[in-house]
Design a protein around this motif. Structure first.
Motif, PDB file in Angstrom:
ATOM      1  N   GLU A 100     -47.824 -98.837 -82.950  1.00 34.87           N
ATOM      2  CA  GLU A 100     -49.119 -98.173 -83.076  1.00 34.87           C
ATOM      3  C   GLU A 100     -50.142 -99.010 -83.847  1.00 34.87           C
ATOM      4  O   GLU A 100     -51.339 -98.899 -83.613  1.00 34.87           O
ATOM      5  N   ASP A 101     -49.662 -99.825 -84.783  1.00 31.93           N
ATOM      6  CA  ASP A 101     -50.570-100.640 -85.597  1.00 31.93           C
ATOM      7  C   ASP A 101     -49.814-101.879 -86.066  1.00 31.93           C
ATOM      8  O   ASP A 101     -48.715-102.156 -85.587  1.00 31.93           O
ATOM      9  N   PHE A 102     -50.387-102.603 -87.002  1.00 33.31           N
ATOM     10  CA  PHE A 102     -49.771-103.847 -87.468  1.00 33.31           C
ATOM     11  C   PHE A 102     -49.096-103.695 -88.834  1.00 33.31           C
ATOM     12  O   PHE A 102     -48.823-104.702 -89.495  1.00 33.31           O
ATOM     13  N   SER A 103     -48.811-102.500 -89.238  1.00 31.37           N
ATOM     14  CA  SER A 103     -48.188-102.271 -90.536  1.00 31.37           C
ATOM     15  C   SER A 103     -46.671-102.446 -90.440  1.00 31.37           C
ATOM     16  O   SER A 103     -46.119-102.702 -89.375  1.00 31.37           O
ATOM     17  N   GLY A 104     -46.029-102.266 -91.598  1.00 32.01           N
ATOM     18  CA  GLY A 104     -44.570-102.303 -91.633  1.00 32.01           C
ATOM     19  C   GLY A 104     -43.954-100.923 -91.662  1.00 32.01           C
ATOM     20  O   GLY A 104     -42.763-100.780 -91.932  1.00 32.01           O
ATOM     21  N   THR A 105     -44.748 -99.903 -91.370  1.00 30.68           N
ATOM     22  CA  THR A 105     -44.243 -98.533 -91.351  1.00 30.68           C
ATOM     23  C   THR A 105     -43.376 -98.310 -90.113  1.00 30.68           C
ATOM     24  O   THR A 105     -43.198 -99.210 -89.285  1.00 30.68           O
ATOM     25  N   ALA A 106     -42.880 -97.090 -89.973  1.00 27.91           N
ATOM     26  CA  ALA A 106     -41.943 -96.791 -88.888  1.00 27.91           C
ATOM     27  C   ALA A 106     -42.495 -97.123 -87.511  1.00 27.91           C
ATOM     28  O   ALA A 106     -41.743 -97.519 -86.613  1.00 27.91           O
ATOM     29  N   HIS A 107     -43.794 -96.952 -87.314  1.00 29.63           N
ATOM     30  CA  HIS A 107     -44.402 -97.210 -86.007  1.00 29.63           C
ATOM     31  C   HIS A 107     -45.270 -98.461 -86.007  1.00 29.63           C
ATOM     32  O   HIS A 107     -46.052 -98.678 -85.087  1.00 29.63           O
ATOM     33  N   GLY A 108     -45.128 -99.300 -87.034  1.00 26.38           N
ATOM     34  CA  GLY A 108     -45.935-100.504 -87.136  1.00 26.38           C
ATOM     35  C   GLY A 108     -45.250-101.720 -86.526  1.00 26.38           C
ATOM     36  O   GLY A 108     -44.017-101.824 -86.517  1.00 26.38           O
ATOM     37  N   PHE A 109     -46.033-102.637 -86.037  1.00 22.52           N
ATOM     38  CA  PHE A 109     -45.498-103.812 -85.360  1.00 22.52           C
ATOM     39  C   PHE A 109     -44.606-104.648 -86.272  1.00 22.52           C
ATOM     40  O   PHE A 109     -43.635-105.277 -85.807  1.00 22.52           O
ATOM     41  N   LEU A 110     -44.916-104.679 -87.570  1.00 21.08           N
ATOM     42  CA  LEU A 110     -44.132-105.488 -88.495  1.00 21.08           C
ATOM     43  C   LEU A 110     -42.846-104.814 -88.947  1.00 21.08           C
ATOM     44  O   LEU A 110     -42.057-105.423 -89.679  1.00 21.08           O
ATOM     45  N   ASN A 111     -42.613-103.598 -88.516  1.00 24.23           N
ATOM     46  CA  ASN A 111     -41.346-102.937 -88.802  1.00 24.23           C
ATOM     47  C   ASN A 111     -40.216-103.728 -88.150  1.00 24.23           C
ATOM     48  O   ASN A 111     -40.316-104.148 -86.996  1.00 24.23           O
ATOM     49  N   SER A 112     -39.124-103.935 -88.867  1.00 22.49           N
ATOM     50  CA  SER A 112     -38.034-104.765 -88.355  1.00 22.49           C
ATOM     51  C   SER A 112     -37.420-104.208 -87.072  1.00 22.49           C
ATOM     52  O   SER A 112     -36.797-104.943 -86.312  1.00 22.49           O
ATOM     53  N   GLY A 113     -37.588-102.921 -86.825  1.00 24.62           N
ATOM     54  CA  GLY A 113     -37.053-102.338 -85.602  1.00 24.62           C
ATOM     55  C   GLY A 113     -37.957-102.504 -84.397  1.00 24.62           C
ATOM     56  O   GLY A 113     -37.564-102.204 -83.267  1.00 24.62           O
ATOM     57  N   LEU A 114     -39.182-102.974 -84.633  1.00 23.71           N
ATOM     58  CA  LEU A 114     -40.124-103.194 -83.536  1.00 23.71           C
ATOM     59  C   LEU A 114     -40.264-104.710 -83.312  1.00 23.71           C
ATOM     60  O   LEU A 114     -39.463-105.296 -82.632  1.00 23.71           O
ATOM     61  N   ARG A 115     -41.288-105.325 -83.835  1.00 27.17           N
ATOM     62  CA  ARG A 115     -41.472-106.769 -83.694  1.00 27.17           C
ATOM     63  C   ARG A 115     -41.222-107.211 -82.248  1.00 27.17           C
ATOM     64  O   ARG A 115     -41.946-106.836 -81.335  1.00 27.17           O
ATOM     65  N   GLY A 116     -40.168-107.991 -82.008  1.00 27.67           N
ATOM     66  CA  GLY A 116     -39.888-108.450 -80.651  1.00 27.67           C
ATOM     67  C   GLY A 116     -39.579-107.339 -79.678  1.00 27.67           C
ATOM     68  O   GLY A 116     -39.791-107.477 -78.471  1.00 27.67           O
ATOM     69  N   ASN A 117     -39.100-106.209 -80.182  1.00 31.65           N
ATOM     70  CA  ASN A 117     -38.809-105.069 -79.313  1.00 31.65           C
ATOM     71  C   ASN A 117     -40.064-104.366 -78.836  1.00 31.65           C
ATOM     72  O   ASN A 117     -40.001-103.496 -77.971  1.00 31.65           O
ATOM     73  N   ALA A 118     -41.211-104.726 -79.423  1.00 29.49           N
ATOM     74  CA  ALA A 118     -42.485-104.130 -79.023  1.00 29.49           C
ATOM     75  C   ALA A 118     -43.321-105.113 -78.210  1.00 29.49           C
ATOM     76  O   ALA A 118     -44.523-104.933 -78.082  1.00 29.49           O
ATOM     77  N   LEU A 119     -42.673-106.143 -77.646  1.00 34.57           N
ATOM     78  CA  LEU A 119     -43.370-107.163 -76.876  1.00 34.57           C
ATOM     79  C   LEU A 119     -42.909-107.178 -75.423  1.00 34.57           C
ATOM     80  O   LEU A 119     -41.704-107.199 -75.144  1.00 34.57           O
ATOM     81  N   SER A 120     -43.863-107.179 -74.507  1.00 31.11           N
ATOM     82  CA  SER A 120     -43.564-107.369 -73.080  1.00 31.11           C
ATOM     83  C   SER A 120     -43.953-108.765 -72.614  1.00 31.11           C
ATOM     84  O   SER A 120     -43.771-109.087 -71.437  1.00 31.11           O
ATOM     85  N   TYR A 121     -44.480-109.574 -73.518  1.00 36.97           N
ATOM     86  CA  TYR A 121     -44.996-110.884 -73.141  1.00 36.97           C
ATOM     87  C   TYR A 121     -44.381-111.968 -74.018  1.00 36.97           C
ATOM     88  O   TYR A 121     -43.947-111.699 -75.133  1.00 36.97           O
ATOM     89  N   THR A 122     -44.364-113.169 -73.508  1.00 42.44           N
ATOM     90  CA  THR A 122     -43.773-114.281 -74.238  1.00 42.44           C
ATOM     91  C   THR A 122     -44.714-115.479 -74.227  1.00 42.44           C
ATOM     92  O   THR A 122     -45.332-115.786 -73.202  1.00 42.44           O
ATOM     93  N   PRO A 123     -44.867-116.164 -75.361  1.00 43.73           N
ATOM     94  CA  PRO A 123     -45.731-117.350 -75.395  1.00 43.73           C
ATOM     95  C   PRO A 123     -45.041-118.562 -74.788  1.00 43.73           C
ATOM     96  O   PRO A 123     -43.815-118.630 -74.716  1.00 43.73           O
ATOM     97  N   GLN A 124     -45.845-119.517 -74.356  1.00 44.91           N
ATOM     98  CA  GLN A 124     -45.349-120.780 -73.808  1.00 44.91           C
ATOM     99  C   GLN A 124     -45.771-121.870 -74.781  1.00 44.91           C
ATOM    100  O   GLN A 124     -46.951-122.137 -74.949  1.00 44.91           O
ATOM    101  N   TYR A 125     -44.769-122.488 -75.424  1.00 40.98           N
ATOM    102  CA  TYR A 125     -45.037-123.313 -76.591  1.00 40.98           C
ATOM    103  C   TYR A 125     -45.536-124.728 -76.292  1.00 40.98           C
ATOM    104  O   TYR A 125     -45.804-125.487 -77.223  1.00 40.98           O
TER     105      TYR A 125
END
Length: 234
Positions: free
Chosen positions: A117-142
């Motif tokens: 939902e946002d970029f925080s580390g809360t339960a629904h935030g992107f920085l939460n350890s349970g989300l991060r890569g699990n909240a991504l449908s896209y991948t960068p090309q390095y």
């Protein structure tokens, strides 16, 4: 004297309905094959928003994306003498000031993705350890930077080496490294998102939808050193 009645007669209505039925019979298959579903369109638009955020970030960092910008300068490229493990969620986290919501990191057609939902580390935030890569449908090309506008900057995460391909290391959900200059290094969409199609974000900010047959051609044409590296988000 009575005025003539307005409107259609039964025969005229029947003729009109017949014409409409024939028109729908002819156009429905065409519309079904050419118009994306709302969720597929959302996936396309979300990736385009990510690209816009990446360009805004780069405009403040010498026109370079995070993985070409040293950590000491605010990016994710290891400073001299340090090393880095590919963790694509960190690249996306750098866009927190450039896009309105972390929800755009998820494609609605990706059944395996969680929604941040946002970029925080809360339960629904992107920085939460349970989300991060699990909240991504896209991948960068390095290997692509913004100075190569037709290079592939990102893609949907659901492609990998074709069965039987050798020398093509894979991550858990897709390709990690491919040698784009060799014909036996074939890649393909897994049908996990769009049933034979997928989206590529080019360095110029445009998004292209390609099928598996077109995928390798796009990767090769956008590459300048014979090597492409995508880090699967999970």
């Amino acid at each position: 004297m009575n005025s003539p009645k307005s409107g259609f007669t039964r025969i005229e209505l029947l003729a009109l309905l017949t014409a409409l039925t024939l028109l729908l019979a002819v156009t429905a298959p065409l519309l079904a094959s050419t118009l994306p579903s709302s969720t597929r369109a959302a996936c396309y638009n979300n990736l385009r928003q990510v690209g816009g955020g990446m360009h805004r970030w780069a405009s403040e960092h010498n026109e370079q994306v995070p993985w070409f910008t040293y950590v000491s300068a605010g990016g994710t490229k290891p400073d001299p003498g340090t090393s880095k493990v590919a963790t694509p969620w960190i690249e996306f986290a750098h866009l927190s000031n450039e896009i309105s919501t972390a929800r755009v990191f998820a494609c609605p057609q990706d059944a395996g993705v969680k929604i941040a939902e946002d970029f925080s580390g809360t339960a629904h935030g992107f920085l939460n350890s349970g989300l991060r890569g699990n909240a991504l449908s896209y991948t960068p090309q390095y290997d692509t930077h913004l100075l190569r506008p037709r290079g592939v900057l990102m893609s949907d995460r659901d492609f990998r080496c074709a069965p039987g391909t050798t020398g093509c290391p894979q991550g858990g959900n897709g390709v990690y490294g491919i040698n784009s200059g060799l014909n036996d290094k074939l890649v393909m969409w897994t049908n996990g998102l769009h049933q034979g199609f997928g989206n590529l974000l080019l360095a110029d900010g445009s998004v292209q939808t390609v099928n598996s047959a077109q995928l390798k051609t796009k990767l090769v044409s956008g590459d300048d050193n014979g090597s492409l590296h995508f880090a699967p988000p999970r």
